[in-house]
Design a protein around this motif. Structure first.
Motif, PDB file in Angstrom:
ATOM      1  N   PHE A  54      -0.251  -4.084   9.803  1.00 12.92           N
ATOM      2  CA  PHE A  54      -0.891  -5.197   9.103  1.00 12.92           C
ATOM      3  C   PHE A  54      -1.386  -6.311  10.025  1.00 12.92           C
ATOM      4  O   PHE A  54      -2.198  -7.133   9.620  1.00 12.92           O
ATOM      5  CB  PHE A  54       0.049  -5.762   8.044  1.00 12.92           C
ATOM      6  CG  PHE A  54       0.440  -4.742   7.013  1.00 12.92           C
ATOM      7  CD1 PHE A  54      -0.498  -4.254   6.120  1.00 12.92           C
ATOM      8  CD2 PHE A  54       1.720  -4.240   6.961  1.00 12.92           C
ATOM      9  CE1 PHE A  54      -0.164  -3.293   5.176  1.00 12.92           C
ATOM     10  CE2 PHE A  54       2.079  -3.278   6.019  1.00 12.92           C
ATOM     11  CZ  PHE A  54       1.130  -2.805   5.125  1.00 12.92           C
ATOM     12  N   PHE A  55      -0.878  -6.340  11.256  1.00  8.44           N
ATOM     13  CA  PHE A  55      -1.286  -7.409  12.176  1.00  8.44           C
ATOM     14  C   PHE A  55      -1.918  -6.861  13.455  1.00  8.44           C
ATOM     15  O   PHE A  55      -2.152  -7.595  14.404  1.00  8.44           O
ATOM     16  CB  PHE A  55      -0.082  -8.307  12.496  1.00  8.44           C
ATOM     17  CG  PHE A  55       0.473  -8.951  11.262  1.00  8.44           C
ATOM     18  CD1 PHE A  55      -0.117 -10.089  10.727  1.00  8.44           C
ATOM     19  CD2 PHE A  55       1.553  -8.401  10.605  1.00  8.44           C
ATOM     20  CE1 PHE A  55       0.369 -10.661   9.575  1.00  8.44           C
ATOM     21  CE2 PHE A  55       2.057  -8.967   9.448  1.00  8.44           C
ATOM     22  CZ  PHE A  55       1.459 -10.100   8.920  1.00  8.44           C
ATOM     23  N   ARG A  56      -2.175  -5.555  13.469  1.00 14.30           N
ATOM     24  CA  ARG A  56      -2.875  -4.879  14.564  1.00 14.30           C
ATOM     25  C   ARG A  56      -2.280  -5.154  15.943  1.00 14.30           C
ATOM     26  O   ARG A  56      -3.002  -5.366  16.918  1.00 14.30           O
ATOM     27  CB  ARG A  56      -4.357  -5.241  14.550  1.00 14.30           C
ATOM     28  CG  ARG A  56      -5.043  -4.811  13.273  1.00 14.30           C
ATOM     29  CD  ARG A  56      -6.512  -5.166  13.306  1.00 14.30           C
ATOM     30  NE  ARG A  56      -7.137  -4.864  12.046  1.00 14.30           N
ATOM     31  CZ  ARG A  56      -7.878  -3.790  11.826  1.00 14.30           C
ATOM     32  NH1 ARG A  56      -8.089  -2.929  12.778  1.00 14.30           N
ATOM     33  NH2 ARG A  56      -8.423  -3.594  10.646  1.00 14.30           N
ATOM     34  N   MET A  57      -0.958  -5.175  15.996  1.00 12.99           N
ATOM     35  CA  MET A  57      -0.281  -5.367  17.279  1.00 12.99           C
ATOM     36  C   MET A  57      -0.034  -4.006  17.920  1.00 12.99           C
ATOM     37  O   MET A  57       0.177  -3.019  17.217  1.00 12.99           O
ATOM     38  CB  MET A  57       1.061  -6.073  17.071  1.00 12.99           C
ATOM     39  CG  MET A  57       0.951  -7.483  16.578  1.00 12.99           C
ATOM     40  SD  MET A  57       2.595  -8.234  16.488  1.00 12.99           S
ATOM     41  CE  MET A  57       2.171  -9.752  15.650  1.00 12.99           C
ATOM     42  N   ASN A  58      -0.043  -3.981  19.243  1.00 14.33           N
ATOM     43  CA  ASN A  58       0.346  -2.752  19.919  1.00 14.33           C
ATOM     44  C   ASN A  58       1.872  -2.657  19.883  1.00 14.33           C
ATOM     45  O   ASN A  58       2.566  -3.611  19.481  1.00 14.33           O
ATOM     46  CB  ASN A  58      -0.220  -2.691  21.342  1.00 14.33           C
ATOM     47  CG  ASN A  58       0.282  -3.821  22.216  1.00 14.33           C
ATOM     48  OD1 ASN A  58       1.432  -4.245  22.121  1.00 14.33           O
ATOM     49  ND2 ASN A  58      -0.582  -4.332  23.084  1.00 14.33           N
ATOM     50  N   ALA A  59       2.431  -1.537  20.292  1.00 12.41           N
ATOM     51  CA  ALA A  59       3.875  -1.304  20.193  1.00 12.41           C
ATOM     52  C   ALA A  59       4.679  -2.350  20.965  1.00 12.41           C
ATOM     53  O   ALA A  59       5.707  -2.835  20.480  1.00 12.41           O
ATOM     54  CB  ALA A  59       4.211   0.099  20.691  1.00 12.41           C
ATOM     55  N   GLY A  90       1.169 -10.483   1.055  1.00 16.03           N
ATOM     56  CA  GLY A  90       1.268  -9.561  -0.079  1.00 16.03           C
ATOM     57  C   GLY A  90       1.350  -8.114   0.360  1.00 16.03           C
ATOM     58  O   GLY A  90       2.143  -7.327  -0.191  1.00 16.03           O
ATOM     59  N   GLN A  91       0.555  -7.742   1.344  1.00 13.29           N
ATOM     60  CA  GLN A  91       0.559  -6.363   1.838  1.00 13.29           C
ATOM     61  C   GLN A  91       1.915  -5.992   2.433  1.00 13.29           C
ATOM     62  O   GLN A  91       2.446  -4.916   2.161  1.00 13.29           O
ATOM     63  CB  GLN A  91      -0.538  -6.171   2.893  1.00 13.29           C
ATOM     64  CG  GLN A  91      -1.939  -6.190   2.330  1.00 13.29           C
ATOM     65  CD  GLN A  91      -2.997  -6.180   3.423  1.00 13.29           C
ATOM     66  OE1 GLN A  91      -2.801  -6.707   4.521  1.00 13.29           O
ATOM     67  NE2 GLN A  91      -4.135  -5.573   3.129  1.00 13.29           N
ATOM     68  N   VAL A  92       2.469  -6.884   3.252  1.00 14.31           N
ATOM     69  CA  VAL A  92       3.765  -6.612   3.884  1.00 14.31           C
ATOM     70  C   VAL A  92       4.855  -6.505   2.818  1.00 14.31           C
ATOM     71  O   VAL A  92       5.670  -5.577   2.835  1.00 14.31           O
ATOM     72  CB  VAL A  92       4.120  -7.703   4.926  1.00 14.31           C
ATOM     73  CG1 VAL A  92       5.559  -7.563   5.399  1.00 14.31           C
ATOM     74  CG2 VAL A  92       3.169  -7.641   6.114  1.00 14.31           C
ATOM     75  N   MET A  93       4.861  -7.454   1.873  1.00  8.63           N
ATOM     76  CA  MET A  93       5.891  -7.457   0.830  1.00  8.63           C
ATOM     77  C   MET A  93       5.794  -6.202  -0.040  1.00  8.63           C
ATOM     78  O   MET A  93       6.811  -5.588  -0.365  1.00  8.63           O
ATOM     79  CB  MET A  93       5.758  -8.718  -0.027  1.00  8.63           C
ATOM     80  CG  MET A  93       5.934 -10.011   0.749  1.00  8.63           C
ATOM     81  SD  MET A  93       7.625 -10.357   1.169  1.00  8.63           S
ATOM     82  CE  MET A  93       8.213 -10.891  -0.412  1.00  8.63           C
ATOM     83  N   ASP A  94       4.589  -5.811  -0.409  1.00  6.50           N
ATOM     84  CA  ASP A  94       4.403  -4.598  -1.221  1.00  6.50           C
ATOM     85  C   ASP A  94       4.858  -3.353  -0.464  1.00  6.50           C
ATOM     86  O   ASP A  94       5.535  -2.488  -1.020  1.00  6.50           O
ATOM     87  CB  ASP A  94       2.935  -4.436  -1.633  1.00  6.50           C
ATOM     88  CG  ASP A  94       2.489  -5.460  -2.657  1.00  6.50           C
ATOM     89  OD1 ASP A  94       3.367  -6.125  -3.266  1.00  6.50           O
ATOM     90  OD2 ASP A  94       1.262  -5.604  -2.842  1.00  6.50           O
ATOM     91  N   PHE A  95       4.462  -3.270   0.809  1.00  6.98           N
ATOM     92  CA  PHE A  95       4.830  -2.117   1.636  1.00  6.98           C
ATOM     93  C   PHE A  95       6.352  -2.025   1.776  1.00  6.98           C
ATOM     94  O   PHE A  95       6.940  -0.945   1.668  1.00  6.98           O
ATOM     95  CB  PHE A  95       4.147  -2.241   3.002  1.00  6.98           C
ATOM     96  CG  PHE A  95       4.247  -1.032   3.867  1.00  6.98           C
ATOM     97  CD1 PHE A  95       3.636   0.166   3.507  1.00  6.98           C
ATOM     98  CD2 PHE A  95       4.932  -1.087   5.078  1.00  6.98           C
ATOM     99  CE1 PHE A  95       3.716   1.288   4.324  1.00  6.98           C
ATOM    100  CE2 PHE A  95       5.014   0.030   5.906  1.00  6.98           C
ATOM    101  CZ  PHE A  95       4.403   1.220   5.518  1.00  6.98           C
TER     102      PHE A  95
END
Length: 110
Positions: A54-59, A90-95
């Motif tokens: 959701f935040f496009r971070m690398n590992a 919302g996306q994080v909470m739903d996931f």
């Protein structure tokens, strides 16, 4: 007989005018921080997955933020306009809910 020149009323009659237009200043949107909150139940790997998805971070970056959340209790996932921040929360909470994890995410003015 006097000659009439255009719509100039000052008598000089150049016929040239300057059009001026006032521009409305665009206001920059207020930035909002998306915060992830620590809990004792959500696996660290799941938090890393959320940060990557959701935040496009690398590992590496996702792991760093996850450890910060784990150690400090809260961590910044990113800074966005209100609408984008609200959507990401919302996306994080739903996931998390779909995967039966109590992970919490919120936003605040930056």
């Amino acid at each position: 007989m006097a000659e009439r020149r255009g719509d100039d009323s000052d008598g000089e009659g150049t016929g040239v005018g300057i059009a001026t237009r006032t521009r409305a200043k665009t206001k920059k949107p207020t930035p909002y921080r998306v915060l992830m909150l620590n809990d004792d139940y959500t696996p660290m790997e799941f938090v890393v997955l959320c940060l990557q998805r959701f935040f496009r971070m690398n590992a590496e970056e996702a792991t760093r933020v996850m450890l910060h959340v784990h150690q400090k209790g809260v961590g910044v996932c990113g800074v966005f306009s209100y609408e984008v921040a609200e959507t990401k929360v919302g996306q994080v909470m739903d996931f998390a809910r779909q995967h039966q994890h109590p992970l919490q995410c919120t936003l605040e003015k930056a």
